[in-house]
Design an enzyme around this catalytic site. Structure first.
Site, mmCIF file in Angstrom:
data_model
loop_
_atom_site.group_PDB
_atom_site.id
_atom_site.type_symbol
_atom_site.label_atom_id
_atom_site.label_comp_id
_atom_site.label_asym_id
_atom_site.label_seq_id
_atom_site.Cartn_x
_atom_site.Cartn_y
_atom_site.Cartn_z
ATOM 1 N N TYR A 120 6.003 19.198 -1.686
ATOM 2 C CA TYR A 120 7.189 18.537 -2.139
ATOM 3 C C TYR A 120 8.206 18.817 -0.935
ATOM 4 O O TYR A 120 8.323 19.587 -0.349
ATOM 5 C CB TYR A 120 7.822 19.461 -3.464
ATOM 6 C CG TYR A 120 6.723 19.199 -4.489
ATOM 7 C CD1 TYR A 120 6.812 18.027 -5.355
ATOM 8 C CD2 TYR A 120 5.988 20.140 -4.707
ATOM 9 C CE1 TYR A 120 5.834 17.904 -6.371
ATOM 10 C CE2 TYR A 120 5.114 19.986 -5.960
ATOM 11 C CZ TYR A 120 4.950 18.905 -6.761
ATOM 12 O OH TYR A 120 3.883 18.896 -7.784
ATOM 13 N N GLU A 124 8.621 33.464 8.346
ATOM 14 C CA GLU A 124 8.036 34.638 8.382
ATOM 15 C C GLU A 124 6.604 34.427 8.915
ATOM 16 O O GLU A 124 5.578 35.505 9.335
ATOM 17 C CB GLU A 124 7.902 35.244 7.037
ATOM 18 C CG GLU A 124 7.025 34.903 6.044
ATOM 19 C CD GLU A 124 7.244 33.457 5.599
ATOM 20 O OE1 GLU A 124 6.060 33.044 4.874
ATOM 21 O OE2 GLU A 124 8.166 32.956 5.713
ATOM 22 N N ASN A 126 3.581 25.277 3.976
ATOM 23 C CA ASN A 126 2.779 25.207 2.689
ATOM 24 C C ASN A 126 3.524 24.610 1.663
ATOM 25 O O ASN A 126 4.226 25.341 0.699
ATOM 26 C CB ASN A 126 2.177 26.504 2.390
ATOM 27 C CG ASN A 126 1.527 26.620 1.134
ATOM 28 O OD1 ASN A 126 0.990 25.711 0.647
ATOM 29 N ND2 ASN A 126 1.141 27.831 0.383
ATOM 30 N N CYS A 133 11.055 27.345 1.430
ATOM 31 C CA CYS A 133 10.094 26.592 0.798
ATOM 32 C C CYS A 133 10.520 26.135 -0.647
ATOM 33 O O CYS A 133 11.325 25.297 -0.814
ATOM 34 C CB CYS A 133 8.935 27.182 0.734
ATOM 35 S SG CYS A 133 7.315 26.262 0.578
ATOM 36 N N LEU A 134 10.182 26.742 -1.799
ATOM 37 C CA LEU A 134 10.397 26.575 -2.930
ATOM 38 C C LEU A 134 11.955 26.619 -3.195
ATOM 39 O O LEU A 134 12.733 25.625 -3.812
ATOM 40 C CB LEU A 134 9.582 27.352 -4.154
ATOM 41 C CG LEU A 134 9.855 26.934 -5.548
ATOM 42 C CD1 LEU A 134 9.723 25.399 -5.872
ATOM 43 C CD2 LEU A 134 9.137 27.679 -6.365
ATOM 44 N N GLY A 136 7.303 29.622 -3.597
ATOM 45 C CA GLY A 136 6.451 29.639 -4.889
ATOM 46 C C GLY A 136 5.616 28.476 -5.237
ATOM 47 O O GLY A 136 5.845 27.433 -4.240
ATOM 48 N N GLY A 140 3.877 25.091 -7.427
ATOM 49 C CA GLY A 140 4.288 23.929 -8.384
ATOM 50 C C GLY A 140 5.385 23.168 -8.088
ATOM 51 O O GLY A 140 6.016 23.165 -7.079
ATOM 52 N N HIS A 144 7.986 28.321 6.824
ATOM 53 C CA HIS A 144 7.861 29.628 6.659
ATOM 54 C C HIS A 144 8.212 30.392 7.907
ATOM 55 O O HIS A 144 7.183 30.531 8.801
ATOM 56 C CB HIS A 144 6.493 30.101 6.150
ATOM 57 C CG HIS A 144 6.324 29.764 4.555
ATOM 58 N ND1 HIS A 144 6.584 30.639 3.747
ATOM 59 C CD2 HIS A 144 6.188 28.681 4.180
ATOM 60 C CE1 HIS A 144 6.347 30.128 2.629
ATOM 61 N NE2 HIS A 144 5.950 28.820 2.626
ATOM 62 N N GLN A 155 13.872 23.668 -1.677
ATOM 63 C CA GLN A 155 13.749 22.557 -2.894
ATOM 64 C C GLN A 155 14.762 22.851 -4.100
ATOM 65 O O GLN A 155 15.356 21.900 -4.473
ATOM 66 C CB GLN A 155 12.146 22.187 -3.314
ATOM 67 C CG GLN A 155 11.623 22.205 -2.124
ATOM 68 C CD GLN A 155 9.948 22.481 -2.469
ATOM 69 O OE1 GLN A 155 9.613 22.714 -3.668
ATOM 70 N NE2 GLN A 155 9.088 22.329 -1.588
#
Length: 380
Positions: free
Chosen positions: A317, A357, A314, A272-273, A244, A246, A355, A276
């Site tokens: 952070y 995938e 991608n 990813c997000l 995701g 931001g 990622h 985090q």
């Protein structure tokens, strides 16, 4: 044939210049980052993790393969805009359904061309990702600067509530032709998982199905108590936390729910997000990279197997090194040594920053989905 219009760009560092617009017209503000992928621009543009961002594509010639409805990673527009060196309106691809210009206009995404993208990327690597404004309406530097200065920084914006699904649903679609992939024919469901949608890419959900996991997608404002109740009742066997956009530190409610999840023995996999947020929920806040990792050709070291894997990435952070106090570091980025994957000690929880995938990109890390499936099956 797309008619190019003048567009004016102003960056937070004071850079101001004129280029050409081939996408949606108007005034757009976002953070500018660069992507090193040589192909797959439609998948990049529709990746929800790019919400609120302009993407500078390092591939100099963009547009020749057009756009189609199958290669999108989300049902709605994702990025704010794309910046390219040379745009080709003519398409030469049997799968093309429309030009990239038409696709961008349909989804309200700005397209900017006639830019020295090599120089722009060099600037970003030296000065870091930054906010910018682009407009086909405002032409004066002072106007653009004033508009940009009154726009909140990207780290203060809660993008997730805008792009996450509004209601739970079963993901059953798959763009995979199973006969041409190493999974063979579509497997019977081995276990059921809940996928929390923070901006999930479609291909992630497809990969979960490909390893035999029945997938129910839930909104970002999920209830941990509800999920744990269903886990204890044997209705589900695991939880997936998606990618995701931001800054993850602004997602206070989501972090509180994840804190409840990790107190149980439910298997959790984050990408990813999601990776985090698991770190933050365990008490280890993330930090922002200078210009992030964006591309489909980034090497990482799998510290468990010793193999070097080329991955799609991608993110802006990263999780801190101190997380090694509670988790085993499983993957590292070979560009800058940052953490790319962890497995939490004494818990059925693991996560990766890259990622697996792909889409676009290589599929060398996709066996992580099979690892998650085995972890879930062990809980049945």
């Amino acid at each position: 044939m797309s008619i190019l219009k003048e567009v004016y760009l102003y960056f937070a560092n004071g850079l101001f210049f004129k280029a050409q617009s081939f996408g949606s017209e108007g005034t757009f503000v976002g953070e500018v980052v660069f992507n090193t992928s040589m192909s797959g621009y439609q998948e990049v543009i529709t990746d929800p993790s790019y919400t609120g961002q302009f993407i500078v594509l390092s591939m100099p010639e963009i547009g020749i393969v057009g756009a189609n409805n199958q290669d999108r990673e989300s049902s709605r527009a994702a990025c704010t805009g794309v910046i390219v060196s040379s745009y080709n309106d003519f398409t030469s691809n049997f799968r093309s359904e429309q030009s990239l210009s038409a696709y961008l206009k349909e989804h309200n995404i700005m397209g900017i061309c006639g830019v020295d993208t090599r120089g722009l990327i060099k600037m970003l690597t030296i000065q870091g990702a930054m906010m910018m404004i682009a407009s086909t309406e405002l032409t004066q530097e002072c106007e653009l600067k004033a508009h940009l200065e009154h726009t909140p920084p990207i780290q203060d914006i809660h993008f997730i509530k805008e792009i996450s699904t509004k209601a739970s649903y079963a993901h059953t679609d798959s763009i995979f032709d199973f006969a041409h992939f190493d999974y063979g024919t579509p497997p019977h469901f081995r276990a059921k998982v809940i996928a929390i949608d923070f901006g999930a890419k479609r291909n992630i959900l497809n990969e979960l199905i490909a390893v035999g996991l029945e997938v129910e997608v839930m909104p970002h404002n999920f209830s941990a108590a509800d999920i744990l109740s269903r886990f204890k009742a044997g209705e589900i066997q695991g939880v997936f936390l998606s990618n995701g956009p931001g800054d993850p530190l602004v997602l206070h409610n989501e972090i509180e729910q994840i804190k409840q999840l990790i107190q149980s023995d439910v298997p959790v996999f984050g990408i990813c997000l999601g990776h985090q947020l698991l770190s933050i929920a365990h008490g280890y806040p993330t930090y922002k990279l200078k210009f992030g990792h964006h591309g489909s050709n980034h090497p990482i070291k799998n510290l468990q197997s010793g193999a070097v894997e080329i991955t799609a990435q991608n993110h802006n952070y990263c999780v801190p090194e101190s997380i090694a106090q509670i988790a085993t570091i499983t993957h590292r980025n070979l560009f800058d040594g940052t953490i790319e994957g962890v497995r939490y000690k004494d818990k059925p929880i693991f996560s990766v920053q890259h990622h697996p995938e792909a889409s676009p990109g290589p599929r060398e890390a996709r066996m992580l989905f099979e690892e998650f499936a085995k972890l879930c099956c062990a809980r049945k």
